[in-house]
Structures are given as C-alpha cells and as structure tokens.
Design an enzyme around this catalytic site. Structure first.
Site, mmCIF file in Angstrom:
data_model
loop_
_atom_site.group_PDB
_atom_site.id
_atom_site.type_symbol
_atom_site.label_atom_id
_atom_site.label_comp_id
_atom_site.label_asym_id
_atom_site.label_seq_id
_atom_site.Cartn_x
_atom_site.Cartn_y
_atom_site.Cartn_z
ATOM 1 N N SER A 1 0.792 -1.227 0.000
ATOM 2 C CA SER A 1 0.000 0.000 0.000
ATOM 3 C C SER A 1 0.826 1.279 0.000
ATOM 4 C CB SER A 1 -0.945 -0.043 1.201
ATOM 5 O OG SER A 1 -1.864 0.983 1.102
ATOM 6 N N HIS A 2 0.746 2.049 1.071
ATOM 7 C CA HIS A 2 1.408 3.354 1.132
ATOM 8 C C HIS A 2 2.860 3.248 1.593
ATOM 9 C CE1 HIS A 2 -0.366 2.170 4.882
ATOM 10 N NE2 HIS A 2 0.532 2.897 5.504
ATOM 11 N N ASP B 1 -5.966 2.638 -3.290
ATOM 12 C CA ASP B 1 -7.210 2.596 -2.508
ATOM 13 C C ASP B 1 -7.375 3.845 -1.647
ATOM 14 O OD1 ASP B 1 -5.162 1.856 -0.813
ATOM 15 O OD2 ASP B 1 -6.206 0.124 0.054
ATOM 16 N N ARG B 2 -6.304 4.642 -1.510
ATOM 17 C CA ARG B 2 -6.424 5.878 -0.735
ATOM 18 C C ARG B 2 -6.567 7.079 -1.650
ATOM 19 N NH1 ARG B 2 -2.581 5.787 4.541
ATOM 20 N NH2 ARG B 2 -2.992 3.619 5.122
ATOM 21 N N ASP C 1 -2.467 6.464 -3.140
ATOM 22 C CA ASP C 1 -1.314 5.731 -2.603
ATOM 23 C C ASP C 1 -0.882 4.647 -3.592
ATOM 24 O OD1 ASP C 1 -3.409 3.954 -2.216
ATOM 25 O OD2 ASP C 1 -2.652 3.196 -0.310
ATOM 26 N N LYS D 1 -11.618 0.201 0.014
ATOM 27 C CA LYS D 1 -11.675 1.631 -0.219
ATOM 28 C C LYS D 1 -11.182 1.898 -1.630
ATOM 29 C CE LYS D 1 -7.398 2.398 2.437
ATOM 30 N NZ LYS D 1 -7.180 1.216 3.286
ATOM 31 N N ASP E 1 -1.290 1.441 -4.004
ATOM 32 C CA ASP E 1 -2.267 0.493 -4.547
ATOM 33 C C ASP E 1 -3.595 1.148 -4.883
ATOM 34 O OD1 ASP E 1 -2.782 0.841 -1.825
ATOM 35 O OD2 ASP E 1 -3.695 -1.130 -1.619
#
Ligand code: VG1
Ligand code: CO
Length: 583
Positions: A124-125, A304-305, A300, A400, A302
């Site tokens: 992710s982030h 999702d943010r 981010d 998300k 991936d």
C-alpha cells in the site's frame, strides 16, 4: 499442451507471519528468504475452504512494486500445484486494490468462470524497492479482505507448516502479454489468463457516475485539474479514466507511470509525502508561482487511498466522507434511490455521525481496517464509508477506492456547477467544505504519527494509557493540571466492536478518551508497519458555532495536543519530541 508435475517441499515455519491491519507486510529482504513467501501462500490455501482452492479461479496482482513479478510466478506455480483451476493476472501483474475487488465481483471469464478470491501484492502506502517493503493479502469471494477468522487461521497455519506444494516445472508465464496460457497437470487442466488491468474497473465506474456531466466540468476552461499517482498503480486508471474517458489534459497527470520503487518516494497521499501536488495546489512552503488548479487529488501505491485538495485548500479525509455522504443522493446516480447507511472507523472524526443524524441514516462505528465494513455492506446496511487515513469508499466494491473518491468529488462539483459552467465563478472545493461546516459544524481534526519507535517503548506507553483509565477523577485532575482550558473526560476505555451481522467481537481496537464537549483523544498502534512500532494519536474537537469554524486546525487543537503528548508521556517513553508525520 505443456504438462507439469507437483512437487511436495518440506519447510519449517517462520516467526511473525501474522497478517496486520491489511495483510502481511515486511521488508523485501524478508520476503526473499527461501520459502518465506511460499509458506505464507500455502498457509493461506490451507486456511480456505477446499472448494475455494480446488478447481477455483484465483486472481493474483498488485501495485507492481519491486518483487511483484517474482512473487506472481511463485504463486502461479503454487496455485497449479494446489489444484486451482485458473489464475487471473492483470497485465504486468498490475491491478489496484479496488480493481481487484471489482474483478472478483464483476469479471466473468471467457468460459463463464468467476473468481473466488485474490492474492493482492502490495504494501500500500509503504515505500517499495529492494530495500523497502513488500506485502501480500488475501481477499475473499465478496471482494473484501479476509475477515479475522481467516487471517487468524492463516497465522496459525504459518506456525505449524511442514510442507508446501509447487509445480516447479511449470514455465514462467509472460505476464506482459494479454492472453491465455494453458497447462495440464495430473489433476487436469490449469490456465493462466492475463487480462487488461483497467477494463473491468472502468466499466464499473461508468455504471456508478454520470461521466457526461463530469466531462462537461473538466472541459470548462475555468475548471483546472491535477492528479498525482505518486508512481503507484493509480496511474494506469487515471490515464484511462481522467484523460481518455473524461477528456482531462494529459499534463494534468503527475507521476502516473507505475514504478517498482515509486520513484524512490513514499506513495502515501498526504500533505507530507505528496510534495509535488501539494506545491502545485498552492499549499505548503514551497508552493509554485503559477495559479494553482481548482482541484487536485492523489493516491497511494495500490490506489485505494485518496487525498482531495482544492486551490490552496486541504480537505480532511474525515470531512471528505461526510461531504460525499451528504451530497451523494443528488450528485451520484448510483445513490439516487437513497443511502442504506453510513459507517466510519473509530478514529475517524464524527463529521459523518452528524450527517447521519441529520439525514436520519443508519450509522456504524467499526475498528480500523476495511475488513469490518464488508459485513455491513454484504448485509445491505451501509452504502458509504470512510477512514481518517485517506480511505473512502462505497458498497460498489469491498475495498476503499481512491479513484472512486475523486470521481465522487468531481460529481459533486459538477452537480453544484451544473447551471454555472458559463458563469462568473465556479463553486469551489473550499466553498463546498465551508458550506458543509456552516450546516453541520466543523470537526477540527489532526493525526500525529510517531513512526518506527522502539516496539517495547510503544507497548509500555499504551499500557500506561490504559492504566490511567482506571480512575476518571484522577485522570481529570491530571488533565486540569496540564491545561485548565479543556473540558472533562466523560468516558475512557479501549474500543471493542461487536459485529452486528455475525456477532464476532474484536477487542483492544484503540484507547479512547471521550470528553464532555465531544472532543476525543485516541491512541493506537499501527498494524501496517514493517519495522518497529508506529504510534498514532488522533485528536478531534467539535465546533458548532459558525463564527468559530474558520480557525487553523493545529491552532484550534493545540490544547488537546498538549494533553495527548503529556498524558501519554510520549517523550519519556519514546524519546521523540515531535511526530514523524502530522496529517
Ligand atoms: C492504516 C490506517 C488504516 C487503513 C490501513 C490500510 O492502518 O490507519 O485506516 O485501513 O492502514 O490502508 P494502521 O494499522 O497502520 O493504522 V492501506 O492503504 O495500507 O491498504
Ligand atoms: Co493502500
């Protein structure tokens, strides 16, 4: 037809393969140890019901970070050996986390097949590259992250694993080319289907939003737009959707070519790490000379943010979800018949609560991490949800969704400006947020992150905070000594959640101090880091007096911040006099 054989390999367990808030995240060097990834993948297969493995269709892809390409080949060979019927891979192994969720839920293979789960390869982030992080998590048939019953089982399996299965002689599949590769093993055929990473997701977005009205907004000369993918996987979706479908200028995309190391940056869309966008939008110290765009957003690694920005204006994620919920029915066709309910994670500000109350909507407060929203959505109890950590989404999928959040904001802007595109001045992001505060009040909000502190010290700090909760009178005395200008703590506890759908209970989900005037202090340890511990401190204060909603948030929250730092003995326990990141 290429034949393959199944080899049984002996192995020994690794410590620490416990999935966190969102999967297993470790340094690449840890994942590269012989058998490390293999053990986790086999433990996952062993944790699933047999029919979700044997003969099943499993998706494997991720944000394209370093080690993904090796990991995909390993997982394909292990899937074949474990009796999986077919593996679906996004081209170049790229699929955003929300796109994986969409693919599980929506995609139908040429032979009518449907996926029952996915390995998502992302941290992710967290940064990527040979010396940074890799991660893996499993999503279920509903498209959402595996619930705790499954992740607990995976972890239990990792601790006793003795063997795994792999088709060593299966040749590597060229994942850069779309198409089907067919193989044959002792249990029958096995296919690898490499498909376009964006098609299914784009189709879903078009079924949710009114693309035509967004296109009109984007083609209005007064409306300027900017999107920063921070070299994560969002870039491929941004190009398809914002440029090809909606007609935005190619130059409005920043860092939209996915890179294995995210260009050396931290693919975390906040005011600290999305530096280029922040400067372009006229925020921060190094803001550019040019007139900033009207709207800016970032994702981010991936995708999702999301971070939403207006011209020289930052939208707090907690406000963002509240504003989307307040405007969704009018502005987004998918929600035209009303919202089933709304939900937020516990540390997220109560801005959404106020909207839910005013609009008479079902409301839920769940622990941190997206997996808790899924049950509510599957039961038809929740349409829109969000987290303070730049995560916003809806029941169109079970993750998300960063691009969705941007399209939601563009839809609201398009709706508010419908009759106004040729007018003098557009309704801006800032206008929308100020208008929201005027009708609902404002929740001043900030989060302090102390990253990579000593794990033992972090534990002691948390234990100290729990201890303080045993006597409210003593606690309040202590608080009054630190600052006399804040209200009293009315309730202090550790957040515990009972899932209203399946009755499962999650304990120790964050330490809360709830004040009489609605202010809150929350302390949590991060479950997504790969080294040491990260302490998160969430600080919130509600202001309903419209003459007082325009203050600087750090200034408004200073007394509570002071209390949070002194009460927790942050400096004494961790040696840190300042947080690593403030959002
Ligand atoms: C963080 C956030 C949480 C989010 C999680 C996964 O978890 O606080 O809200 O759901 O990351 O996001 P933690 O345990 O570190 O606080 V992502 O974009 O990493 O999938
Ligand atoms: Co993410």
């Amino acid at each position: 037809m290429v034949m393959f054989t199944v080899t049984r390999k002996e192995t020994v367990p690794f410590d620490g393969q416990k999935p966190g808030t969102s999967g297993l995240r470790k340094k690449v060097s840890v994942f590269k140890q012989p058998n490390y990834l293999h053990n986790f993948v086999q433990s996952t297969f062993n944790a699933l019901p047999a029919d979700k493995v044997k003969g099943a269709t499993v998706v494997v892809s991720g944000d394209g970070r370093y080690f993904s390409k090796d990991a995909v080949q390993i997982i394909i060979k292990m899937a074949a050996a474990n009796g999986v019927r077919r593996v679906w891979v996004g081209q170049d192994s790229l699929l955003s986390t929300p796109a994986v969720s969409a693919v599980i839920r929506e995609r139908i293979g040429a032979d009518g097949s449907k996926a029952t789960g996915a390995f998502i390869l992302t941290a992710s982030h967290n940064p990527g590259g040979p010396h940074e992080d890799f991660g893996i998590k499993y999503n279920m048939e509903n498209g959402g992250p595996a619930p705790e019953v499954i992740t607990d089982k995976i972890y239990a399996n990792t601790r006793i694993l003795k063997e795994y299965f792999i088709a060593e002689d299966l040749p590597d599949v060229d994942i850069s080319v779309i198409g089907l590769s067919s193989f044959s093993g002792s249990e029958g055929p096995f296919d690898v289907d490499v498909f376009d990473s964006t098609t299914d997701y784009v189709k879903l977005m078009k079924s949710i939003f009114d693309f035509e009205s967004i296109q009109k907004l984007l083609s209005c000369p007064k409306f300027t737009f900017c999107y920063d993918a921070l070299h994560g996987v969002a870039g491929i979706y941004a190009k398809r959707i914002f440029v090809e479908e909606l007609g935005a200028n190619e130059s409005s995309l920043l860092n939209c070519t996915p890179k294995e190391d995210f260009g050396g940056g931290h693919p975390d869309p906040n005011l600290t790490y999305a530096k280029e966008l922040v400067a372009r939008m006229g925020l921060g110290k190094s803001s550019s000379q040019n007139e900033p765009p009207e709207f800016g957003a970032a994702a981010d690694g991936d995708a999702d943010r999301n971070m939403i920005l207006g011209k020289r204006f930052f939208v707090t994620p907690s406000d963002s979800v509240a504003i989307i919920a307040a405007n969704a029915v009018e502005a987004i066709p998918y929600f035209a018949s009303g919202l089933k309910g709304v939900a937020r994670s516990m540390p997220t500000s109560a801005a959404l609560d106020v909207v839910a109350k005013k609009l008479n909507l079902k409301f839920f407060e769940v622990p941190t991490g997206w997996k808790f929203f899924g049950n509510l959505m599957d039961a038809g109890l929740c349409s829109i949800c969000g987290e303070e950590s730049f995560g916003t989404g809806s029941d169109h999928i079970r993750e998300k969704d960063g691009i969705w959040a941007v399209l939601a904001w563009l839809s609201i802007l398009a709706f508010k400006n419908k009759a106004n595109l040729k007018g003098q001045k557009l309704v801006t992001v800032e206008d929308i947020v100020l208008g929201h505060w005027a009708s609902y009040g404002r929740h001043y909000y900030t989060r302090y992150d102390y990253e990579n502190v000593d794990a033992g010290a972090a534990k002691e700090l948390m234990a100290h905070l729990v201890n303080l909760q045993s006597s409210l009178p003593n606690l309040n005395k202590l608080i009054k000594e630190i600052r006399s200008d804040v209200s009293e703590v009315a309730q202090a506890d550790e957040f515990e959640y009972k899932d209203p759908v399946d009755g499962s209970v999650s304990k120790h989900q964050g330490i809360r101090y709830l004040f009489v005037d609605g202010s809150r202090l929350v302390f949590r340890l991060s479950g997504t880091g790969s080294e040491g511990a990260t302490i998160r401190v969430y600080i919130e204060q509600y202001e309903n007096d419209s003459s007082k909603t325009g203050r600087d948030s750090q200034e408004a929250l200073a007394p509570l911040v002071d209390i949070a730092i002194k009460l927790s003995k942050m400096k004494e326990f961790t040696g840190r006099s300042a947080p690593t990141v403030i959002t």
